[in-house]
Design an enzyme around this catalytic site. Structure first.
Site, PDB file in Angstrom:
ATOM      1  N   SER B 109     -90.147  65.259  15.362  1.00 56.01           N
ATOM      2  CA  SER B 109     -89.400  66.432  15.801  1.00 56.01           C
ATOM      3  C   SER B 109     -87.915  66.144  15.928  1.00 56.01           C
ATOM      4  CB  SER B 109     -89.927  66.927  17.139  1.00 56.01           C
ATOM      5  OG  SER B 109     -89.759  65.925  18.110  1.00 56.01           O
ATOM      6  N   LYS B 162     -86.084  65.268  23.378  1.00 48.02           N
ATOM      7  CA  LYS B 162     -85.422  66.343  22.641  1.00 48.02           C
ATOM      8  C   LYS B 162     -83.946  66.325  23.034  1.00 48.02           C
ATOM      9  CE  LYS B 162     -89.175  68.400  20.922  1.00 48.02           C
ATOM     10  NZ  LYS B 162     -89.930  67.154  20.893  1.00 48.02           N
TER      11      LYS B 162
END
Lengths: 163, 240
Positions: B109, B162
């Site tokens: 990701s 993230k």
């Protein structure tokens, strides 16, 4: 040379004790003062008392997160990450909570917390369900003042759960 | 008793390997406890010269052979090893809890920042390992573009990594609709660098800053990708 060794030994002892203390309070248990009256009468029952209640909180629950309804937990406030709040878990993930907009379901990984003193408590009725990752520990005992030393029980309330 | 002022080698029995030696044994030397000074622990056979006045008035220079009693040697060595490893373990735990730790990054990701597609995934050995610093947790001076490690809001046992794209008070345009969401106080919006393969705030909404467990500063493995992680401001994340 003897004095240096003595100082070094004393330093080592204090450093070890300090490290053990830090590791214990980070991972296993700690003591915390309670401010405010949002959990009256469980904590701080009278406004004019001289001392805040001190409670013993355990962090073993954080390993597997075996929380259940009625646990009193300490968590970081979702609106102000620098503060910690203490409230009781009223509903876990999957339960339904009745609020002014109808019934809403507590999402996965979250829980609904409320203070025992509903009149003056800033809790999930204001900021919604909180993720379980915010919880820092579970309160098990009141350890100060001496006349209020006792175990904090899991208390399940009748109201609050719609279904 | 007659003594000649020569060097005698005498075997001694140690009560406390740090200091005191009982000088005894044959050769007719006076046997009493003599404080001779510190013996360094790691020297197995130190030679300490300690003049001692015997009752006869002769100065006796004794070369001491440090000899542990048979029922005291191995357990004290084991005890020392245990103490050292306990102290090292404590120091390691405290450092990794409060200062910094190294974690592997799994998943794609955050390509190409971590685990870019062109490197073959062979499991733990070719995952990127990053340095997560926890000093930021003291005052929470997070800002846009920081890569952070946080507990997942939907599954509290997992940790995700993230990038922060919006802080409290910013407006975010919700994808596939015309709405704009204001990030509430105490929350932040996180997105992965690889939008097609990332489960982030576009799915679970803004996350409270209290869930953050550390900030990523450097890549430490594999060696050809060692480097500092920069704060990258996203191009199209902010709606207004």
């Amino acid at each position: 040379m003897g004095t240096k060794n003595i100082i070094w030994n004393v330093c080592k002892k204090y450093l070890t004790i300090g490290l053990v203390g830090i590791t214990l309070t980070d991972r296993y248990a700690g003591v915390c003062p309670i401010r405010g009256s949002s959990m009256s009468p469980t904590f701080n029952p009278s406004l004019g008392s001289f001392t805040d209640d001190y409670v013993f909180l355990e962090k073993f629950c954080l390993d597997k997160y075996k929380f259940s309804h009625g646990d009193v937990v300490i968590f970081s406030s979702p609106t102000n990450y620098k503060e910690r709040c203490v409230k009781r878990i009223v509903a876990m993930e999957g339960d339904y909570i009745s609020n002014v907009n109808g019934a809403s379901k507590v999402p996965e990984g979250h829980c609904w917390v409320e203070g025992d003193n509903s009149a003056s408590s800033f809790d999930s009725r204001s900021f919604g369900p909180i993720p379980l990752g915010l919880i820092h520990g579970r309160v098990t005992h009141v350890i100060w003042p001496p006349q209020r030393m006792r175990k904090v029980d899991r208390r399940i309330r009748e109201d609050g759960l719609a279904f | 008793m007659t003594l000649t002022p020569e060097q005698h080698q005498i075997s001694i029995f140690t009560h406390d390997h740090l200091r005191k030696f009982r000088v005894g044994g044959g050769l007719g030397v006076c046997s009493q406890t003599v404080e001779v000074g510190y013996v360094r622990k790691r020297k197995r056979s130190p030679s300490v010269e300690a003049p001692h006045m015997c009752e006869d008035g002769y100065r006796l220079i004794v070369t001491l052979i440090c000899q542990f009693d048979t029922n005291m040697g191995t357990p004290s060595f084991l005890w020392n090893v245990c103490k050292s490893s306990f102290a090292c373990g404590l120091i390691g735990l405290t450092i990794s809890d409060r200062i910094a730790s190294i974690v592997p990054v799994q998943g794609f990701s955050m390509s190409p920042t971590f685990n870019p597609y062109n490197s073959r995934p062979l499991g733990l050995f070719t995952d990127d390992h990053v340095l997560v610093e926890k000093h930021c947790l003291k005052d929470y001076k997070f800002s846009h573009g920081d890569v952070v490690v946080f507990c997942s809001p939907s599954s509290y046992k997992e940790k995700h990594i993230k990038r922060i794209t919006a802080m409290p008070g910013d407006w975010i345009s919700v994808p596939y609709s015309y709405d704009a969401v204001k990030i509430p106080e105490g929350h932040c919006w996180v997105e992965g660098d690889n939008p097609t393969n990332s489960l982030d705030s576009r799915s679970f909404g803004p996350i409270p800053l209290g869930l953050i467990r550390g900030r990523v500063t450097h890549i430490l493995w594999p060696p050809q990708r060692v480097g500092k992680i920069d704060r990258k401001l996203p191009g199209g994340g902010l709606g207004f």
